[in-house]
Design a protein around this motif. Structure first.
Motif, PDB file in Angstrom:
ATOM      1  N   ALA C 693       0.832  -1.198   0.000  1.00 24.03           N
ATOM      2  CA  ALA C 693       0.000   0.000   0.000  1.00 24.03           C
ATOM      3  C   ALA C 693       0.866   1.247   0.000  1.00 24.03           C
ATOM      4  N   HIS C 694       1.949   1.171   0.794  1.00 27.49           N
ATOM      5  CA  HIS C 694       2.780   2.357   0.930  1.00 27.49           C
ATOM      6  C   HIS C 694       3.614   2.593  -0.326  1.00 27.49           C
ATOM      7  N   ARG C 695       4.380   1.516  -0.680  1.00 29.80           N
ATOM      8  CA  ARG C 695       5.328   1.686  -1.800  1.00 29.80           C
ATOM      9  C   ARG C 695       4.601   1.750  -3.133  1.00 29.80           C
ATOM     10  N   GLU C 699       3.113   5.429  -3.002  1.00 31.53           N
ATOM     11  CA  GLU C 699       4.213   6.200  -3.573  1.00 31.53           C
ATOM     12  C   GLU C 699       4.214   6.153  -5.091  1.00 31.53           C
ATOM     13  N   PHE C 700       4.143   4.885  -5.605  1.00 28.98           N
ATOM     14  CA  PHE C 700       4.253   4.786  -7.056  1.00 28.98           C
ATOM     15  C   PHE C 700       2.958   5.161  -7.755  1.00 28.98           C
ATOM     16  N   LEU C 701       1.915   4.406  -7.379  1.00 28.89           N
ATOM     17  CA  LEU C 701       0.674   4.549  -8.144  1.00 28.89           C
ATOM     18  C   LEU C 701       0.001   5.885  -7.837  1.00 28.89           C
ATOM     19  N   ASP C 702      -0.187   6.117  -6.540  1.00 26.29           N
ATOM     20  CA  ASP C 702      -0.997   7.276  -6.164  1.00 26.29           C
ATOM     21  C   ASP C 702      -0.234   8.566  -6.397  1.00 26.29           C
ATOM     22  N   ARG C 703       0.967   8.621  -5.710  1.00 32.35           N
ATOM     23  CA  ARG C 703       1.677   9.891  -5.794  1.00 32.35           C
ATOM     24  C   ARG C 703       2.383  10.045  -7.130  1.00 32.35           C
ATOM     25  N   GLY C 704       2.993   8.930  -7.597  1.00 32.34           N
ATOM     26  CA  GLY C 704       3.756   9.030  -8.830  1.00 32.34           C
ATOM     27  C   GLY C 704       2.863   9.130 -10.040  1.00 32.34           C
ATOM     28  N   LEU C 705       2.086   8.055 -10.226  1.00 27.65           N
ATOM     29  CA  LEU C 705       1.355   7.964 -11.486  1.00 27.65           C
ATOM     30  C   LEU C 705       0.121   8.854 -11.487  1.00 27.65           C
ATOM     31  N   ILE C 706      -0.741   8.597 -10.483  1.00 29.59           N
ATOM     32  CA  ILE C 706      -2.024   9.301 -10.510  1.00 29.59           C
ATOM     33  C   ILE C 706      -1.811  10.784 -10.237  1.00 29.59           C
ATOM     34  N   ASP C 707      -0.999  11.055  -9.180  1.00 34.56           N
ATOM     35  CA  ASP C 707      -0.742  12.462  -8.899  1.00 34.56           C
ATOM     36  C   ASP C 707      -0.028  13.117 -10.071  1.00 34.56           C
TER      37      ASP C 707
END
Lengths: 178, 102, 787
Positions: C693-695, C699-707
């Motif tokens: 969930a975190h990594r 981090e990747f999906l939510d913050r990196g990709l989606i954000d």
């Protein structure tokens, strides 16, 4: 062409009266003279009425216009001391007005002489009907149920209202109070 | 016999002279007199048409009579207003009566 | 359509209506509360102060009204249920074929319609007997137990919903409606386990219960969907009473894993039950569910939730047996799975229960263990015995939980008492719920049996009822309900052993061991809790006090204690010496429970040529001394051992648990830590989940990709916005402002036209008239020229 007979001579004289009087009205500096010119012009019109087989109207013209209105105007001239402030006869737009009026007259004359607005052009030969309605017919028409009784009554009310209005407007309230 | 258009031409000329008087004279009494000239021009027309086109029908004469009425009323009211204006402004020069402006 | 409410076919519709209606009434109307600071006082002494927090505290009238509505709902359900039960019981043997049922078209699926309806057959009848009575006990108990809780109205609403969902599940005539009740119960368990959500452990336990059962429920849903796909119906009767369908299911190969479709569906459904009935490896949520109020524990453990899992399996048993015949040694995947999981869980949970010190946790593991008994019984085909144990277990486990709740309540009471004495010299007896000092309050655990002792004299009614419940759980021979039901399971297993079937033997041995341990830890619990001298000051002053609280908490104990004894006598084997003649005489047709319930599943003797569909109506095992002797030995042996270690010489304050010496510290610690399974799950599932969930997600999906995408989109749109802003200022504003400005300017110019000179106006009019006249003349001249 127009043949020279009593009618045409009368017409020419009357026309000179009417137009000359009218020009006098609009040009004289002295308003009393202007009123007299007006009377002259109105007399010419009364002559027209006679010429057009409407003697009753001619009589009314003399009585009402010359006898009442012209006199009223003379009174007005005197009451308002218009004579004391005789300055310029015309205002500043008189030349523009003159041009406009000439143009208007040309337009009307064109309408009258040229067949722009239908029949009645100078070339047509018109025969005047011998039978003409007189004062009796006029009186009957004015009070006939299928005639002009309603306008007639309205005109009476209008006259009454005008009379009352004139009195109310012209009344000097200060004098009243005094 | 005088043709109709001659009456009409005279009436038109009278009417135009009246208009000129209304437009160009400064004195209100003169303007009123010019209006009377215009009304008379109309009356000439009415009666001439009546005589030439429908002498049996009394409409032409009747209307002319109504014009007399209107003229009388107009003269009465107009002169009354004139008196009133004169009392307030001490003048019958229409250019002096210009309260209705910007 | 004329609905005749007297018709027993229609009546079951109304059974869940009362509690469900009560839920809505309380939630929507009578639950009125005001915000108060979350102090100890607002919580009725159940919690420490929460600084700076406000809590909704229910108003007095709302509390009373909600209790009344909740009670009315459950009483309505009870009355209707008992009426239906008496009608059904009166039918006797014919009732299996001629069950009360009615259904209505619910969903038009094109070619077919999906019918929703109710079904009351003998199996439903026994549930309709057990559930409302246990629920009523729990409700009455809750009046007292939750009397000082700030959210009592909410509690009654939720527990009403819980009861309504359970009753819906029981009367459902198809798997989908059953699943609806099943899921609503899952929701209720989440809400109620986390009822005291201010406690972090409670909210964590709620999440744990919800996610664990969710894993199972999703698998179960797969099974339901697969079943619907194969058969086109989910109605119990249409599937289970239709040998052709079962035959087809048993012979159709499954889409994955080999085996038959029936087996795969069964495995899916069993997975659902493993989650719901807390079997290994999805058992971990159940002990943590102790974080909820005790009536909720009783509800989950006895009346509703875990029973639902077993009930569902019994209900669908023909499907599970399709393609196998356990009574003739023919097993299939699902049955073996159940037998192994059940027997293993029974023993496994019993060993953990040995080393627990939390009074409710011991009971929680005993529940898991007893549910293992039922699963194992189902695995060897003894479904009547499983149903029997389900009923008796519900009664004595509800009793035990409520008794333990009384103990906890008494301990809290004593703790407040002690505390008030310590802080106020002028102690007021009526003021005993006003704790203000938090140090002792927080560290003290009223559920720890090590803090108890000597409660026998202080809470006699609780002691006696706890004793009855405990003995029933331990299977004290002949007198208790638990003995008869457990004995029947063992007898069924022994019957298989005599035929030489290996699974039966395994089940028999494991269950016998588990029964022994059960008796032992029950005695340990009784000894630690009630015997000897009080080991803390709180225990010395423990008591329920007097008044409504005490009465409402005692009354259900007494009622359920009676059931914990007599419920067993209805299923005494007719050939049991002395007791058989006494309780199951030939005059009433022998073993009444067996003969009644056996009708719930079809009698397929007429269709024996379908090898895949064995006869579900097997006769009760004949009397055999071996299993009875085993029952006697394990129960009495366990009790004796516990008696020796904990009863005769009670534990004194500060002493270590004698079990540590016997088992060795290592083993004891392992058991106490539940085989480190929670730690294992933590490592294997929870931490990777958090890590993922975190990594990966955060981090990747939510913050990196989606954000990233969102920011890009945001930038682009900001840019477009800026562009539009400029455009707006320049074009739109220019036009928008320009038009009025132009009009103003025009007006400023035009106003010079208004000179106030009438003649000027007239001149304009004349000019205009001339222009119009010229136009007329021109057009008329054109017309003349043209025509």
């Amino acid at each position: 062409m127009i043949e020279l007979n009593a009618q045409t001579i009368a017409f020419a004289v009357l026309s000179a009266l009417v137009l000359g009087g009218a020009l006098g009205v609009v040009t004289t500096r002295n308003l009393v003279h202007g009123a007299l010119w007006l009377v002259l012009s109105l007399l010419g019109v009364a002559g027209y009425f006679v010429l057009l087989s409407a003697p009753f109207l001619a009589a009314v013209q003399v009585l009402v216009y010359i006898g009442a209105i012209a006199i009223l105007i003379v009174f007005a001239v005197m009451l308002t001391r218009s004579m004391t402030s005789l300055g310029e006869v015309r205002n500043r737009q008189w030349w523009l007005s003159a041009i406009t009026v000439i143009l208007l007259f040309l337009l009307l004359a064109a309408g009258i002489i040229l067949p722009v607005w239908g029949r009645g052009a100078p070339g047509e030969v018109t025969t005047l009907s011998a039978t003409v309605g007189g004062a009796a017919e006029l009186g009957a028409a004015l009070v006939a149920g299928d005639g002009f009784v309603l306008p007639f009554e309205v005109a009476s009310i209008l006259l009454t209202a005008a009379m009352i209005g004139a009195i109310v407007v012209a009344r000097d309230e200060e004098d009243e109070q005094a | 016999m005088i043709p109709l258009w001659m009456y009409l031409l005279v009436a038109a000329l009278l009417f135009c002279i009246g208009i000129y008087g209304v437009l160009a004279r400064r004195n209100a009494v003169a303007i009123l007199m010019s209006v009377e000239l215009m009304l008379n021009a109309v009356n000439i027309n009415l009666v001439a048409f009546w005589r030439y086109l429908a002498p049996q029908d009394m409409s032409g004469q009747a209307f002319a009579a109504f014009v007399f009425v209107i003229a009388a009323a107009e003269a009465a009211v107009g002169l009354a207003i004139l008196l009133f204006v004169y009392r307030t402004k001490r003048s019958v020069i229409v250019e002096d009566v210009n309260l209705l402006r910007w | 359509m004329q609905i005749n409410l007297g018709d027993p076919n229609i009546l079951p519709w109304l059974i869940p209506a009362g509690p469900l209606l009560a839920f809505f009434l309380i939630m929507l109307i009578s639950n009125r509360a005001r915000m108060l600071p979350a102090t100890d006082h607002a919580y009725g002494g159940h919690h420490p102060d929460y600084e700076g927090m406000e809590v909704l505290v229910v108003r007095g009238w709302s509390r009373v009204l909600s209790v009344v509505i909740g009670m009315a709902g459950v009483l309505l359900a009870l009355v209707i249920s008992l009426h239906v039960v008496s009608l059904g019981w009166g039918y006797g043997h014919y009732f299996g074929e001629e069950a009360f049922a009615s259904s209505t078209a619910w969903l038009d699926t094109g070619l077919t319609t999906f019918d929703m309806g109710v079904l009351v057959d003998p199996l439903t009848v026994i549930m309709l007997f057990m559930v409302p009575i246990a629920v009523l006990g729990i409700f009455i108990y809750s009046i007292g137990y939750m009397a000082h809780d700030p959210r009592q109205s909410r509690f009654f609403a939720l527990i009403s919903l819980f009861a309504g969902a359970m009753l819906t599940l029981v009367v459902a005539d198809n798997l989908l409606l059953l699943f609806v009740g099943w899921e609503v119960m899952g929701l209720c368990s989440y809400l109620l386990i986390g009822f005291w959500f201010e406690k972090e452990s409670a909210s964590a336990a709620a999440v744990k219960a919800f996610t664990t059962t969710r894993v199972a429920d999703v698998i179960m849903l797969l099974g339901i969907v697969y079943l619907y796909l194969e058969t086109g119906t989910l109605s119990f009767r249409e599937i289970l009473y239709n040998p052709a369908v079962l035959q087809e299911l048993a012979t159709t190969p499954a889409i994955i894993l080999g085996g038959s479709a029936a087996a795969l569906i069964s495995v899916f459904l069993i997975a659902g039950t493993i989650g719901k009935s807390a079997q290994f490896p999805l058992h971990a949520w159940l002990p943590d569910a102790m974080e909820g109020p005790t009536p909720v524990s009783a509800m989950i453990h006895a009346a509703a939730m875990v029973s639902a899992g077993i009930y569902a399996i019994i209900r669908l048993f023909p499907l599970f047996v399709a393609g196998a015949d356990p009574h003739h040694g023919l097993f299939n995947g699902p049955l073996l799975l159940m037998a192994l999981v059940g027997a293993g869980t029974a023993l496994f949970a019993a060993t953990i229960a040995l080393a627990q010190n939390d009074v409710k946790r011991v009971l929680a593991y005993s529940t898991i263990s007893q549910l293992g008994f039922m699963m194992a019984a189902l695995g060897i085909g003894a479904w009547v015995a499983a149903a029997f144990h389900l009923i008796t277990h519900a009664f004595f486990k509800a009793l035990l939980f409520m008794a333990s709740g009384s103990v906890i309540h008494g301990m809290e009471h004593g703790e407040h008492h002690v505390h008030d004495h310590a802080s106020h010299d002028d102690h007021d007896a009526s003021d005993d719920h006003h704790g203000h000092d938090d140090d002792q309050h927080e560290s003290f655990d009223p559920q720890d049996m090590m803090n108890m002792g000597g409660l026998q004299q202080r809470m006699p009614v609780t002691f006696i009822t706890f004793l009855i419940g405990g003995f029933s759980l331990a299977g004290f021979p002949l007198l208790t309900a638990g003995f008869w039901s457990k004995d029947e399971i063992l007898a069924d297993a022994w019957l298989g052993v005599t035929h030489g079937y290996l699974p039966h033997a395994l089940v028999f041995i494991l269950l016998a061991l588990a029964a022994f341990l059960t008796a032992f830890y029950t005695m340990r619990q009784l000894g630690l809790t009630f015997r000897g001298e009080p080991r803390t000051e709180a225990a010395r002053h423990a008591g329920l006090g007097r008044g409504v609280v005490s009465v409402t908490m005692t009354l259900p104990l007494l009622g359920l204690a009676i059931f914990a004894i007599v419920a067993g006598f209805i299923g005494v084997p007719e050939d049991f010496p002395l007791f058989g003649a006494l309780f199951s005489p030939e005059a009433v047709g022998g073993n009444r429970f067996h003969h009644f319930v056996i009708e719930a599943l079809p009698h397929n003797s007429a269709t024996e040529f379908f090898a895949a569909v064995p006869d579900m109506q097997v006769s009760a095992p004949p009397f055999n001394l071996a299993p009875v002797a085993t029952s006697f030995i394990v129960a009495l042996g366990g009790l004796y051992l516990g008696h020796r270690m904990y009863w005769r010489r009670p534990l004194r304050a500060g002493e270590a648990d004698p079990l540590v010496k016997v088992l060795g510290a290592e083993v004891h610690e392992t058991l106490r830590r539940k085989y480190y399974l929670d730690e294992l799950y933590e490592r294997v599932f929870v931490r990777p989940s958090f890590w993922f969930a975190h990594r990966a997600v955060d981090e990747f999906l939510d913050r990196g990709l989606i954000d990233g995408v969102l920011h890009l989109v945001g930038r682009v749109f900001t840019w477009i916005g800026d562009l539009l802003k400029v455009l707006n200022a320049w074009l739109i504003d220019g036009v928008g402002d320009g038009i009025p400005e132009g009009i103003v300017a025009l007006g400023l110019r035009l106003r010079h036209l208004q000179t106030g000179r009438v003649q000027q106006y007239l001149l304009y009019i004349a000019i205009a008239a001339i222009l119009i006249g010229i136009v007329f003349a021109a057009s008329a001249g054109a017309m003349v020229t043209a025509g």
